[in-house]
Design a protein around this motif. Structure first.
Motif, PDB file in Angstrom:
ATOM      1  N   ALA A  87       0.821  -1.286   0.092  1.00  0.00           N
ATOM      2  CA  ALA A  87       0.058   0.052  -0.109  1.00  0.00           C
ATOM      3  C   ALA A  87       0.747   1.137  -0.124  1.00  0.00           C
ATOM      4  O   ALA A  87       1.884   1.314  -0.296  1.00  0.00           O
ATOM      5  N   GLU A  88       0.240   2.457   0.499  1.00  0.00           N
ATOM      6  CA  GLU A  88       1.142   3.541   0.419  1.00  0.00           C
ATOM      7  C   GLU A  88       2.306   3.561   1.400  1.00  0.00           C
ATOM      8  O   GLU A  88       1.957   3.045   2.480  1.00  0.00           O
ATOM      9  N   ASN A  89       3.323   4.415   1.030  1.00  0.00           N
ATOM     10  CA  ASN A  89       4.299   4.396   2.010  1.00  0.00           C
ATOM     11  C   ASN A  89       5.064   3.370   2.338  1.00  0.00           C
ATOM     12  O   ASN A  89       5.439   3.249   3.669  1.00  0.00           O
ATOM     13  N   TRP A 105      -7.529  -2.385   2.125  1.00  0.00           N
ATOM     14  CA  TRP A 105      -7.076  -2.249   3.258  1.00  0.00           C
ATOM     15  C   TRP A 105      -5.687  -1.815   3.622  1.00  0.00           C
ATOM     16  O   TRP A 105      -4.687  -2.335   2.477  1.00  0.00           O
ATOM     17  N   GLN A 106      -5.185  -0.993   4.589  1.00  0.00           N
ATOM     18  CA  GLN A 106      -3.755  -0.712   4.753  1.00  0.00           C
ATOM     19  C   GLN A 106      -3.617  -1.019   6.196  1.00  0.00           C
ATOM     20  O   GLN A 106      -4.575  -0.489   7.261  1.00  0.00           O
ATOM     21  N   ARG A 107      -2.450  -1.489   6.672  1.00  0.00           N
ATOM     22  CA  ARG A 107      -2.196  -1.797   8.014  1.00  0.00           C
ATOM     23  C   ARG A 107      -1.308  -0.745   8.548  1.00  0.00           C
ATOM     24  O   ARG A 107      -0.181  -0.172   7.775  1.00  0.00           O
ATOM     25  N   ILE A 165      -3.444  -0.202  -8.877  1.00  0.00           N
ATOM     26  CA  ILE A 165      -3.951  -0.260  -7.552  1.00  0.00           C
ATOM     27  C   ILE A 165      -4.433   1.511  -7.187  1.00  0.00           C
ATOM     28  O   ILE A 165      -5.223   1.711  -6.590  1.00  0.00           O
ATOM     29  N   LYS A 166      -3.295   2.139  -7.389  1.00  0.00           N
ATOM     30  CA  LYS A 166      -3.310   3.446  -6.913  1.00  0.00           C
ATOM     31  C   LYS A 166      -4.368   4.389  -7.395  1.00  0.00           C
ATOM     32  O   LYS A 166      -5.215   5.177  -7.161  1.00  0.00           O
ATOM     33  N   SER A 167      -4.195   4.150  -9.087  1.00  0.00           N
ATOM     34  CA  SER A 167      -5.183   5.088  -9.924  1.00  0.00           C
ATOM     35  C   SER A 167      -6.391   4.159 -10.004  1.00  0.00           C
ATOM     36  O   SER A 167      -7.306   5.071 -10.375  1.00  0.00           O
ATOM     37  N   MET A 168      -6.636   3.123  -9.872  1.00  0.00           N
ATOM     38  CA  MET A 168      -7.824   2.237 -10.096  1.00  0.00           C
ATOM     39  C   MET A 168      -8.048   2.243 -11.843  1.00  0.00           C
ATOM     40  O   MET A 168      -9.176   2.249 -12.162  1.00  0.00           O
ATOM     41  N   GLN A 169      -6.937   2.535 -12.637  1.00  0.00           N
ATOM     42  CA  GLN A 169      -7.210   2.350 -14.080  1.00  0.00           C
ATOM     43  C   GLN A 169      -7.161   0.965 -14.614  1.00  0.00           C
ATOM     44  O   GLN A 169      -6.166   0.420 -14.171  1.00  0.00           O
ATOM     45  N   SER A 170      -8.004   0.806 -15.560  1.00  0.00           N
ATOM     46  CA  SER A 170      -7.982  -0.945 -15.972  1.00  0.00           C
ATOM     47  C   SER A 170      -7.393  -0.625 -17.475  1.00  0.00           C
ATOM     48  O   SER A 170      -7.554   0.298 -18.187  1.00  0.00           O
ATOM     49  N   LYS A 171      -6.863  -1.792 -17.790  1.00  0.00           N
ATOM     50  CA  LYS A 171      -6.381  -2.116 -19.162  1.00  0.00           C
ATOM     51  C   LYS A 171      -6.770  -3.584 -19.542  1.00  0.00           C
ATOM     52  O   LYS A 171      -6.244  -4.660 -18.920  1.00  0.00           O
ATOM     53  N   LYS A 172      -7.762  -3.746 -20.711  1.00  0.00           N
ATOM     54  CA  LYS A 172      -7.762  -5.176 -21.154  1.00  0.00           C
ATOM     55  C   LYS A 172      -6.761  -5.769 -21.847  1.00  0.00           C
ATOM     56  O   LYS A 172      -6.311  -4.926 -22.778  1.00  0.00           O
TER      57      LYS A 172
END
Length: 208
Positions: A87-89, A105-107, A165-172
């Motif tokens: 996840a982030e950082n 989720w992020q811990r 994951i960060k942008s939630m942009q998809s590519k087929k």
């Protein structure tokens, strides 16, 4: 990494390529049934999903093995649709495909070493994959694999999508059809003694 099948007790051994010697067994007392998904490295640790709501963590520096709690995922989620991620950082993340939502989720670790899970993001699957409504069957979308450079691979109606994951942009991924339920993404490979002249595009090894 393996488990004593009779007790579901995980253990690890470290091999040194410099000395050619295997280290001692490293055990954890807590039972934990490891999934067949590959480990994910986040920082200086390797993480494995466990059947249930636990995560198996191996510290590469300390050579310690612990079982920790995962996030409070709702009952009934298909286990194959869960994935440990970064996840982030540099924090440990946990992705859950709970159709029609994709949750991450992020811990978080407090100053006193207490770990808590917080929701990082939740996105509607139709928004990610640009699919028409409605497909209410959770079997219609499956989580196939994870690329540690920030992408998961989802399968819908036999086709595979790469989702950042960060942008939630998809590519087929055209002309890729999934018939199995696990994929192992990789970017490049080379034979011993051969130099890599550049970075190749994403590819996948699919296990049927």
């Amino acid at each position: 990494m393996s488990t004593y099948k009779q007790y579901n007790q995980p253990f690890a051994r470290v091999y040194s390529s410099e000395t050619g010697i295997w280290g001692d067994h490293i055990l954890t007392e807590a039972p934990c049934e490891i999934s067949r998904k590959p480990a994910v490295q986040v920082g200086g640790c390797l993480y494995w999903l466990s059947i249930g709501d636990n995560i198996l963590e191996f510290d590469l520096g300390e050579h310690s093995l612990t079982v920790t709690r995962g996030p409070p995922v709702a009952d009934g989620i298909l286990f194959r649709n869960c994935q440990i991620i970064q996840a982030e950082n540099g924090a440990v993340g946990y992705a859950v495909l709970s159709y029609p939502r994709f949750e991450v989720w992020q811990r978080s670790i407090s100053a006193h070493g207490v770990a808590t899970w917080v929701m990082w993001k939740t996105v509607d699957m139709h928004t990610i994959l640009r699919l028409p409504h409605p497909h209410d069957d959770e079997m219609s979308v499956q989580l196939l694999g994870y690329d540690e450079d920030d992408a998961v691979f989802l399968c819908y109606d036999g086709s595979v999508y790469m989702v950042q994951i960060k942008s939630m942009q998809s590519k087929k991924l055209n002309e890729i059809h999934s018939t199995g339920n696990r994929c192992f993404p990789f970017k490049s490979f080379f034979t011993p003694g051969a130099a890599i002249a550049g970075r190749f595009g994403a590819a996948m090894l699919q296990i049927e």
